[in-house]
Design a protein around this motif. Sequence first.
Motif, PDB file in Angstrom:
ATOM      1  N   LEU A 163       0.456   1.911  -5.919  1.00  0.00           N
ATOM      2  CA  LEU A 163       0.711   0.750  -5.087  1.00  0.00           C
ATOM      3  C   LEU A 163       0.592  -0.508  -5.936  1.00  0.00           C
ATOM      4  O   LEU A 163      -0.355  -0.651  -6.715  1.00  0.00           O
ATOM      5  CB  LEU A 163      -0.286   0.671  -3.928  1.00  0.00           C
ATOM      6  CG  LEU A 163      -0.236   1.799  -2.896  1.00  0.00           C
ATOM      7  CD1 LEU A 163      -1.314   1.582  -1.829  1.00  0.00           C
ATOM      8  CD2 LEU A 163       1.148   1.897  -2.245  1.00  0.00           C
ATOM      9  N   ARG A 258       4.938  -0.392  -2.262  1.00  0.00           N
ATOM     10  CA  ARG A 258       4.955   1.010  -2.692  1.00  0.00           C
ATOM     11  C   ARG A 258       5.868   1.133  -3.903  1.00  0.00           C
ATOM     12  O   ARG A 258       7.060   0.827  -3.833  1.00  0.00           O
ATOM     13  CB  ARG A 258       5.422   1.903  -1.548  1.00  0.00           C
ATOM     14  CG  ARG A 258       5.287   3.389  -1.826  1.00  0.00           C
ATOM     15  CD  ARG A 258       5.425   4.187  -0.529  1.00  0.00           C
ATOM     16  NE  ARG A 258       6.682   3.908   0.156  1.00  0.00           N
ATOM     17  CZ  ARG A 258       6.819   3.913   1.476  1.00  0.00           C
ATOM     18  NH1 ARG A 258       5.784   4.163   2.251  1.00  0.00           N
ATOM     19  NH2 ARG A 258       7.998   3.674   2.034  1.00  0.00           N
ATOM     20  N   SER A 260       7.152   3.588  -5.457  1.00  0.00           N
ATOM     21  CA  SER A 260       8.210   4.606  -5.458  1.00  0.00           C
ATOM     22  C   SER A 260       9.528   4.101  -4.903  1.00  0.00           C
ATOM     23  O   SER A 260      10.601   4.526  -5.348  1.00  0.00           O
ATOM     24  CB  SER A 260       7.763   5.831  -4.662  1.00  0.00           C
ATOM     25  OG  SER A 260       7.484   5.482  -3.306  1.00  0.00           O
ATOM     26  N   PHE A 277       0.738   5.094   3.730  1.00  0.00           N
ATOM     27  CA  PHE A 277       1.818   4.279   3.178  1.00  0.00           C
ATOM     28  C   PHE A 277       2.174   4.740   1.765  1.00  0.00           C
ATOM     29  O   PHE A 277       3.355   4.880   1.419  1.00  0.00           O
ATOM     30  CB  PHE A 277       1.402   2.814   3.173  1.00  0.00           C
ATOM     31  CG  PHE A 277       2.428   1.878   2.605  1.00  0.00           C
ATOM     32  CD1 PHE A 277       3.647   1.680   3.231  1.00  0.00           C
ATOM     33  CD2 PHE A 277       2.167   1.168   1.430  1.00  0.00           C
ATOM     34  CE1 PHE A 277       4.592   0.813   2.711  1.00  0.00           C
ATOM     35  CE2 PHE A 277       3.100   0.295   0.902  1.00  0.00           C
ATOM     36  CZ  PHE A 277       4.313   0.114   1.543  1.00  0.00           C
ATOM     37  N   ALA A 278       1.158   4.988   0.942  1.00  0.00           N
ATOM     38  CA  ALA A 278       1.394   5.437  -0.439  1.00  0.00           C
ATOM     39  C   ALA A 278       2.122   6.777  -0.470  1.00  0.00           C
ATOM     40  O   ALA A 278       2.904   7.053  -1.390  1.00  0.00           O
ATOM     41  CB  ALA A 278       0.069   5.540  -1.185  1.00  0.00           C
ATOM     42  N   GLY A 280       4.379   7.680   1.501  1.00  0.00           N
ATOM     43  CA  GLY A 280       5.772   7.534   1.903  1.00  0.00           C
ATOM     44  C   GLY A 280       5.998   7.364   3.381  1.00  0.00           C
ATOM     45  O   GLY A 280       7.137   7.263   3.821  1.00  0.00           O
TER      46      GLY A 280
END
Length: 286
Positions: A163, A258, A260, A277-278, A280
């Motif tokens: 993050l 995030r 990603s 959240f991390a 996805g």
Amino acid sequence: MNFTHTRPGLKARAAHVALAMTGAATVLTLGVAAVTALPANAAGLASDVAAALKLRLPKTPVDALTCDTLGPWCEVVSGDTLFYIDETARYLFVGRLYDMEERRDVTAARLLELNPDLLAAGGARARSEQNETTSSVAPAKVDLASLPAEGAIRWGNPKGARLVVFSDFQCGYCQRLAGELVKAKVQVEERPISIFGAASRQLSETVLCAKDPTKALHAAYAGELEANGKSCAKAKALDANESFAKTNGFAGTPVIVRASDGAVLHGFRDAQTLRAFAAGEKGPRS
């Protein structure tokens, strides 16, 4: 009953103030230059608070003080700094003030009003947008590719999902978020931005240039690190952090991205929400 008749007189208050002057002066040094025009009873309260502030914090001028809009808190403006003090002038609060009913960052909106060019304002955004929530004007996703590696402090779980956190070391919610990020066991890429102006920038440079930036970061949040006035080559990357935040309309801190996919969350979140959240999962944008 008239409130002004039940408050302790300034002589009594000054006696209590004098006992705390030495300790208070180490927190912040202020004088009094102006009290915002108010109705009679609010103006009387503001005058009393201003007098107490002058005793407690005599050296730095206060540009404006008002006590009629934020419940038990009085707002104090000193240069490009905004802080709050209670009606007895005993407790001083530096950080972000949020209106839970209107769902807005009161501090960010006020800083924008005081200085339209401040980073927190998002630059050219019209003043009519001040009362909108951050989520209504900032993108749901951002592209992190333009950010230089040198502008970040990397800490946390190296095996966790990454993050990117835009923060200010003088932001109370950022301090709380750091604790939740530890609990969430995520990998953190923290990118300081100067929401609170020059003082924040100096503290960010001290952290980034420290021999152990991660240790310095947590010391800053704990109030145990003072800006040393020294900079270094990699501190120039803080300009990129601030430019990125301004371009993407980040109107306050913290902002969580995030890594990603660039999805964005604004504001404090607990460890459970951060983990989800991390991983996805979609989170609330407000």
